[in-house]
Every structure is written in structure tokens, then in C-alpha cells.
Design an enzyme around this catalytic site. Structure first.
Site, PDB file in Angstrom:
ATOM      1  N   PHE A   1       0.805  -1.236   0.000  1.00 35.76           N
ATOM      2  CA  PHE A   1       0.000   0.000   0.000  1.00 35.76           C
ATOM      3  C   PHE A   1       0.829   1.273   0.000  1.00 35.76           C
ATOM      4  CE2 PHE A   1      -2.110  -3.173   2.865  1.00 35.76           C
ATOM      5  CZ  PHE A   1      -2.974  -3.687   1.923  1.00 35.76           C
TER       6      PHE A   1
ATOM      7  N   ILE B   1     -10.473  -2.851 -19.379  1.00 33.72           N
ATOM      8  CA  ILE B   1     -10.234  -3.764 -18.260  1.00 33.72           C
ATOM      9  C   ILE B   1      -9.499  -4.986 -18.805  1.00 33.72           C
ATOM     10  CG2 ILE B   1     -11.347  -5.282 -16.576  1.00 33.72           C
ATOM     11  CD1 ILE B   1     -11.501  -2.344 -15.816  1.00 33.72           C
TER      12      ILE B   1
ATOM     13  N   LYS C   1     -11.725 -10.195 -13.251  1.00 33.25           N
ATOM     14  CA  LYS C   1     -11.756 -10.807 -11.917  1.00 33.25           C
ATOM     15  C   LYS C   1     -10.738 -10.158 -10.966  1.00 33.25           C
ATOM     16  CE  LYS C   1     -11.968 -15.426  -9.967  1.00 33.25           C
ATOM     17  NZ  LYS C   1     -11.811 -16.865 -10.272  1.00 33.25           N
TER      18      LYS C   1
ATOM     19  N   GLN D   1      -9.232  -5.811  -6.969  1.00 30.02           N
ATOM     20  CA  GLN D   1      -8.459  -4.626  -6.610  1.00 30.02           C
ATOM     21  C   GLN D   1      -9.378  -3.480  -6.210  1.00 30.02           C
ATOM     22  OE1 GLN D   1      -5.663  -3.259  -9.552  1.00 30.02           O
ATOM     23  NE2 GLN D   1      -4.484  -2.153  -8.032  1.00 30.02           N
TER      24      GLN D   1
ATOM     25  N   LYS E   1      -6.027   2.640 -18.311  1.00 29.62           N
ATOM     26  CA  LYS E   1      -5.534   3.624 -17.359  1.00 29.62           C
ATOM     27  C   LYS E   1      -5.292   2.913 -16.030  1.00 29.62           C
ATOM     28  CE  LYS E   1      -9.216   6.505 -18.400  1.00 29.62           C
ATOM     29  NZ  LYS E   1      -9.901   7.816 -18.554  1.00 29.62           N
TER      30      LYS E   1
ATOM     31  N   GLY F   1      -5.431   1.104  -9.493  1.00 27.59           N
ATOM     32  CA  GLY F   1      -5.198   0.893  -8.065  1.00 27.59           C
ATOM     33  C   GLY F   1      -5.789   1.973  -7.170  1.00 27.59           C
ATOM     34  N   GLU F   2      -5.413   3.219  -7.396  1.00 23.81           N
ATOM     35  CA  GLU F   2      -5.777   4.268  -6.438  1.00 23.81           C
ATOM     36  C   GLU F   2      -7.201   4.782  -6.628  1.00 23.81           C
ATOM     37  OE1 GLU F   2      -1.321   4.388  -6.531  1.00 23.81           O
ATOM     38  OE2 GLU F   2      -2.500   5.236  -4.942  1.00 23.81           O
TER      39      GLU F   2
END
Ligand code: MOS
Length: 743
Positions: free
Chosen positions: A247, A634, A638, A643, A706, A709-710
Site C-alpha cells: 500500500f 479492463i 476478476k 483490486q 488507465k 489501483g488508487e
């Protein structure tokens, strides 16, 4: 339960390629490398927050059974990259990264001041308990609120006026018919991944180092270690194949890493160091305590006229950490007048670092809470208010978006959530004696694309090994890369092996800033395209193909076929065999081009949250979350969905639970384990529905993806706070939203 509407049954997502080795315990994590002749180190940390070490009595520790060394500033081998450490009279000035065992100064409570190395971990722990360290304390400052007046323009900005953190002003204030002003506080929060940071350091020769180290970037760790120890980069090998969460805590090389490498040098044996949970609170950074002031002005009909956003973050006394706290306010909404200010307050604490949507998650809590407050003041639905102020271009850079489907996210998310059932008035939706609230927030994240290399090696049997020194700190990098390679090459995913987490592999950025798929995914795509094209060329050198039309050629099922309709092609293995090749290796580098200056590139999303709040105890339960994101294509639904869920869990923790509380008399965290530092458990987490617009962004990179994660966490805390306001009529501007703040 939710339906996985975007997973195409005809082309289902891959399961995690490393799922089996992880759940069967066969995956080797940093602390698990069984190196011969391994010695065990334990860190001893300071018990004062500021002052100097006046003495270290190591006599008993040194003579304890199995002890190989007690290392401190008194006897540590020099780190050549740091110059000499002749007990300077002055403290290091701000801008210096912390140099472990360098001098006698103490900068924060929990600072490593000594290290005991023994033949077993238990003996090292026991000997460490025998060390007697004396200090002379000085008055420390750790209390943010009490010292906030001392916040200054970051030195980084003072030295570089074009820094994104410099004061920013745009346009004139329009007519302000409605106005809100509010202050928001985020406490210090810690990453606390399940796997603690750990390292096994091995000096293979005088100038040759191998480390098995938990981090988020083997290449950057390699560079930092080479620089510190002044040895050639290629003489440092960093291996981190499996990571149990990070993280952001593994983006830099931290003092304990250097300490273990020093210790291995000092005792002439490989050394293992594992941080204890308590040490994890002072060793690997944290989300800094941050106070933000927002003002928003709008016209009566709900058009924004002005946003001012001031953020003050916490940093250490020796080093600056800057993050993007105030940046989103410049570009998320259409607004003629925007001003931002960013300041830092130095305290006697260790340096913070990037954590889970760093800066943006913090800033978006303030901005999206304030937007909700403004919507309430205007008596407008909060979602309508956002749509009214939709930014059709990036006003900060005056550039078009590379792609932006945020409006589609709003519409889809609202529909799936049932936003239309929301009553405008707070405290108006009660159910069985509990208060029910609906809240939402937008999400935006400026993901990164860094230059990345990848290598693809086709084997004689037509299988392919793809390699890049990228990382997987949990999202499933290997799985996504396997899917990209399999698709480009027209082969089954079982025919692909993806290698990562080793600095000996082709150069790649660390895993941070939502950059892995845009950067490394592009490199994997490009190298597989190059490999495919080479295979096609080689096929055309074979009899039977020369007469075919090259533009018609396709690859499918591990074969080169003359056309889509062709069923009888030549297999990759046969192409290699015909050319007397055992393998075929191709390398590629992928990086952004002029599009970087032509478009503004962001991931977008929104979160819809339902909470139930007990009117008697103030207990908040998140009962439903719907999230929708525009992250371009995407790659593997899955793992993408997992995420997104992970990010939202982090956001719920940020909103309702996580707080690193300090006893300022000692400058010491009192929440230093999982019984006092609360993170969400399964019982805290409701069903989470995840949707993606899944439209390629044709301008960002060859795969149209793109960062993901965040964007998953940014905005979640505000959505929860907004739902709590809607449920209770109480606006909580200080995280976490604990029951005491509601009753
Ligand atoms: Mo992230 S905080 O960029 O690991």
C-alpha cells in the site's frame, strides 16, 4: 449477490496465475529465503522523540549466548554513499533522508539506534533486551494542532517555483451567491500490510550484494542500494517475487533495509531482519496527519464560482514528504476561480510516505465532503450538483481529457445503487430504528506511465516466457500480464509464464501510482506484438506461405494462419523448428510520446455508499457500496474487481477506523498493534458491487488501459462521511468517524 456483468462468459477472466502457490504456502516471501549460514538481526529503537544518545552499554548483550555483534553509530560500517559520520555537532538539515547508525542524534521515537545480530532470532531478541542505552532528551514537537502555525511553504517549492505544489491561482471569483467554508482533518494512518517488512541480505563478495527484500520496486531498490554502498548497479540483485501487501510502504528503501545490509557486512554472514508489528509504525512511513481548509462559492442555480483549497501536511524534522493533497481541486470540476495552497509542518516524527491513493485520497475527502456541504446548502441533490459542474476539459492544464467517462460512471453507479430512492432531507430515511443514509463521491487519479522494458522468449513448444522487473504487491500483475501476452500472441494463457520481482529482469518501474498496467502492460503488449510479427515474417519464409497476402494473416491457437478463414496454419513450434531455432527472443521498450502534452490523463470513478447509524450508540455500518470506474480497458475483470474491492475496504478503514494515536508527552504511538490500530475485518465489509465503463482510452497507451489501483480508494472516505451526514444530519469533518463523534 452481485452479478459479474462484465465478465464475458465466452472469454472469462483468468484466475490468479500464482493463486495456487500462494494458498498452498509454496510462495516464498522475503523472510522465508533459507540462505546458508544465516544470522538473525533485531532492531533496537529509541525511547525518546528528540535528543542525543549519550551511551550504549553493550557489555551484557555482547556476552549473551549466540551474539555475533551489537551494531550502532559507535561501530557501524560506514555507508560510503553518505560520506563520513564523525559525530557532527549539528542535526541533519531538512532534506536529508534518514541515515541509520550515522550519528548520535535522535529524530523520533522508535528510531533504530542499535541492532543485535545473533545465530538465532530468539537469542538476538534476548540480547537486545540486555542493551542499556542512555539519552539526553530535548523538548520535542509531535502535536500537529499545537504547532500548526509553524507550517511553511515546502523547501521543495521554495527551490522550484514550477513545482506542482506551488501556490496556484486561476481566474477571478465570479458572483458568489452561496458559500461554505470548512476544515477537514485526517489523522496519521499506517499502511500495516499483513506481511511485515523483512529482508535477507547476502554479500556474495566484497562488492556484490543480493537482497531478498519486501519492497514495491526491485529496480529502484537496486539503484538506491548501489548508490548507498557505491557499487555498480549490476552488482546488486534485489528479489521480491511475492509481497503480502504494501500500500505504499515499500516504495522507498528504508533505514532498516540499510541496517540489515550493514549488519551482513559487519558480521560477514547473511543477515535476516524482520520488523515487529510495533516497529512497523515507525519504520516504513505512513499517511501524514493533514488539515485542509476548503471554501466553495456557487451561484444559486448550483454553478461553482470559486474553490479555495489549503492543505497542511505533516513531515519529519529531517526530510520533506509532499503529496497531491490539493491537486484534484484544480481539475475535477469546472470552476472559473480556483486557488490552492500547500504547506508542510515539520515535527519530531519519522518521515511519512505515500499510502493508498496518497494525497488524492486525503484531498478528495475534503473536496468531496465540501461539495456535499455545498449541495446541501443549495438544496440540490449531490449527484446533480456534480453533474452540473462537470469538467469537459482539464481547466488546470487547459487540455482535453484523453478520455473521460465519468458521466457514464455517475449514471451507471446511480442506477445500480438506486440513488433515485434517496430523500433529499438528511435524517429522513429511517428503518427499524436505525438511521439510513446515502452518500456519494467522485474519484479521480492522475495515474502514471513510466518507460518500461519487457522480454519475450518463445520456446520450441510454442510456449512463451515473458519477463519484466515489475512487481506484484497483491493486485495480480502476473495474471494481467499473462492475459495481455496470451491475447496478443493468440495462445492459451497456460502457454505463458510471466516472471517479475527480480532486478535482473528487464527494467521496469516499481508498483506504485497506479502505473503498472499502463507502463508494464504496454511493454508486454509491445514485445508480444514484436514477437508475433517476427513469427509471421518467419512463417513467410516457409514454403506455402510466400504466395499468401500478408495483410490477411492472423495468429490463433498458437498458429500463424493465412487468413481468418484458414484452419490449417503453421504452429509457432514448427516455425521455430523450420528455422532451426530452439527459442526466439525479442525485447522491447515502451514509453509515452507527445500525447503526454496533448491530453490530460486521469482515471475517473464514483462511489455510492449506504450506511446505517444507530441513533443510540453512534455506531456506523456501511451496508452497501456500488463503485463505478472509468479506467479504460479492463484487462482481467476478476483481478480488477478484487483490486477495486480492496481499495474500498481501505477507504472504509480510512473513514471509520484507522487512526494512529500518539501520546504527545512521549511522542510515541499508543496504537501500535492490531488490537488498537483498527483495520476493517470481513464483518465490517458489506457486499461491494464493482462496475467499469471498460472503454479503451485510445490516447494513453497501446492497450487503452488507465491506472486502477488508487481510483478505487480515492473518494471513498468522503462517500462514507456524506452518507453519515445524510443519515444523521451530522457533518463529521475529522476522520475516523467513530461513535464518540456522533453522539
Ligand atoms: Mo501506492 S501509495 O502508489 O503504493
Amino acid at each position: 449477490m452481485e452479478k459479474r456483468i462484465f465478465d464475458n462468459p465466452a472469454d472469462p477472466s483468468l484466475d490468479r496465475v500464482d493463486g495456487r502457490v500462494k494458498v498452498t504456502g509454496k510462495a516464498t516471501y522475503s523472510a522465508e529465503y533459507a540462505v546458508p549460514n544465516l544470522a538473525h538481526a533485531v532492531l533496537v529503537t529509541s525511547t525518546i522523540a528528540k535528543g542525543v544518545i549519550t551511551g550504549i552499554d553493550a557489555e551484557k548483550a555482547n556476552s549473551a549466548p549466540g551474539v555475533l555483534a551489537v551494531i550502532s553509530h559507535l561501530n557501524a560500517p560506514k555507508v560510503p554513499g553518505w560520506g563520513s559520520a564523525a559525530q557532527p555537532a549539528e542535526r541533519a538539515p531538512i532534506g536529508t533522508s534518514f541515515r541509520v547508525f550515522y550519528d548520535h542524534f535522535v529524530y523520533f521515537d522508535g528510531q533504530p539506534v542499535a541492532m543485535v545480530v545473533a545465530d538465532t532470532h530468539e537469542r538476538a531478541v534476548y540480547a537486545a533486551s540486555l542493551l542499556k542505552i542512555t539519552y539526553q532528551s530535548e523538548k520535542h514537537r509531535t502535536h500537529f494542532e499545537a504547532n500548526v502555525q509553524q507550517a511553511i511553504v515546502p523547501l521543495n517549492v521554495q527551490r522550484n517555483k514550477t513545482s506542482p505544489f506551488a501556490d496556484y491561482d486561476r481566474g477571478e471569483k465570479g458572483q458568489v451567491e452561496a458559500h461554505i467554508e470548512a476544515e477537514y482533518t485526517i489523522p496519521t494512518q499506517h499502511h500495516q500490510p499483513m506481511e511485515p517488512h523483512a529482508i535477507v541480505a547476502v554479500w556474495e563478495a566484497e562488492d556484490k550484494l543480493t537482497v531478498y527484500d519486501k519492497n514495491q520496486g526491485v529496480k529502484s531498490a537496486q539503484g538506491q542500494l548501489a548508490q548507498a554502498f557505491k557499487i555498480p548497479r549490476e552488482n546488486v540483485r534485489v528479489i521480491a517475487k511475492y509481497i503480502g501487501g504494501a500500500f505504499g510502504s515499500g516504495i522507498r528503501v528504508w533505514p532498516h533495509t540499510i541496517a540489515a545490509v550493514l549488519a551482513a557486512k559487519h558480521v560477514g554472514r547473511p543477515v535476516k531482519l524482520v520488523l515487529g508489528r510495533e516497529q512497523m509504525f515507525t519504520s516504513v512511513g505512513y499517511r501524514p496527519y493533514t488539515v485542509q481548509k476548503l471554501t466553495i462559492g456557487a451561484s444559486k442555480n448550483g454553478k461553482l464560482t470559486s474553490i479555495t483549497h489549503e492543505g497542511i501536511g505533516q513531515t519529519s524534522a529531517y526530510e520533506e514528504h509532499l503529496e497531491r493533497t490539493i491537486l484534484a481541486s484544480r481539475s475535477l470540476y469546472a470552476c472559473p476561480h480556483v486557488s490552492t495552497r500547500y504547506r508542510l509542518l515539520s515535527l519530531d516524527v519519522n518521515t511519512p510516505t505515500w499510502m493508498r491513493g496518497p494525497g488524492d485520497a486525503t484531498g478528495m475527502f475534503a473536496l468531496e465532503s465540501a461539495m456535499d456541504e455545498m449541495a446541501f446548502a443549495l438544496n440540490i441533490d449531490p449527484l446533480d450538483f456534480r453533474i452540473k459542474n462537470y469538467a469537459e476539459l482539464d481547466q488546470e492544464r487547459n487540455l482535453p481529457w484523453s478520455a473521460k467517462s465519468l458521466k457514464e460512471c455517475y449514471v451507471l453507479g446511480a442506477e445500480k445503487f438506486g440513488w433515485k430512492n434517496r430523500k433529499l432531507e438528511p435524517k429522513s430515511m429511517q428503518k427499524d430504528g436505525v438511521l439510513v443514509g446515502y452518500g456519494m463521491a467522485s474519484s479521480l487519479y492522475g495515474f502514471h506511465r513510466h518507460p518500461s522494458k519487457a522480454r519475450a522468449v518463445m520456446q520450441a513448444d510454442g510456449s512463451v516466457i515473458v519477463q519484466s522487473a515489475t512487481m506484484d504487491i497483491g493486485p495480480g500483475t502476473g495474471t494481467a500480464m499473462t492475459r495481455i501476452a496470451a491475447k496478443v500472441l493468440g495462445i492459451h494463457a497456460k502457454m505463458v509464464r510471466f516472471d517479475l520481482g527480480d532486478s535482473a529482469l528487464p527494467d521496469a518501474p516499481g508498483q506504485n501510482g497506479s502505473s503498472t498496467i499502463p507502463s508494464v502492460g504496454s511493454a508486454v503488449h509491445d514485445v508480444c506484438v514484436a514477437l508475433r510479427d517476427r513469427l509471421i515474417e518467419m512463417a513467410f519464409e516457409m514454403p506455402g506461405f510466400a504466395t499468401k497476402e500478408k495483410s490477411q494473416v492472423v495468429v490463433r491457437n498458437g498458429q500463424v494462419l493465412a487468413s481468418m478463414a484458414d484452419t490449417n496454419g503453421v504452429s509457432f513450434g514448427d516455425i521455430l523448428k523450420h528455422h532451426h531455432r530452439n527459442e526466439l527472443e525479442i525485447s522491447a521498450e515502451s514509453k509515452s510520446g507527445p500525447e503526454r502534452d496533448q491530453y490530460s490523463m486521469y482515471s475517473f470513478g464514483c462511489h455510492f455508499v449506504e450506511v446505517e447509524v444507530s441513533p443510540f450508540t453512534g455506531e456506523v455500518h456501511v451496508t452497501r457500496v456500488v463503485t463505478c470506474a472509468d479506467v479504460g480497458t479492463i484487462i482481467n475483470y476478476k483481478t480488477a474487481r478484487s483490486q477495486s474491492i480492496g481499495g474500498i475496504v481501505g477507504g472504509i478503514g480510512m473513514a471509520l477506523m484507522e487512526e494512529s494515536a500518539m501520546d504527545h508527552r512521549y511522542g510515541r504511538y499508543v496504537t501500535s498493534d492490531f488490537s488498537s490500530y483498527h483495520i476493517p475485518v470481513h464483518a465490517d465489509i458489506p457486499p461491494i458491487e464493482v462496475y467499469y465503463i471498460d472503454k479503451p482510452d485510445v490516447h494513453v497507451n497501446p492497450i487503452g488501459s488507465k491506472g486502477l489501483g488508487e481510483i478505487a480508494i480515492v473518494g471513498v472516505a468522503a462517500a462514507v462521511a456524506n452518507a453519515v451526514f445524510h443519515a444523521t444530519g451530522k457533518r463529521i469533518r475529522q476522520l475516523p468517524i467513530t461513535p464518540d463523534k456522533l453522539i
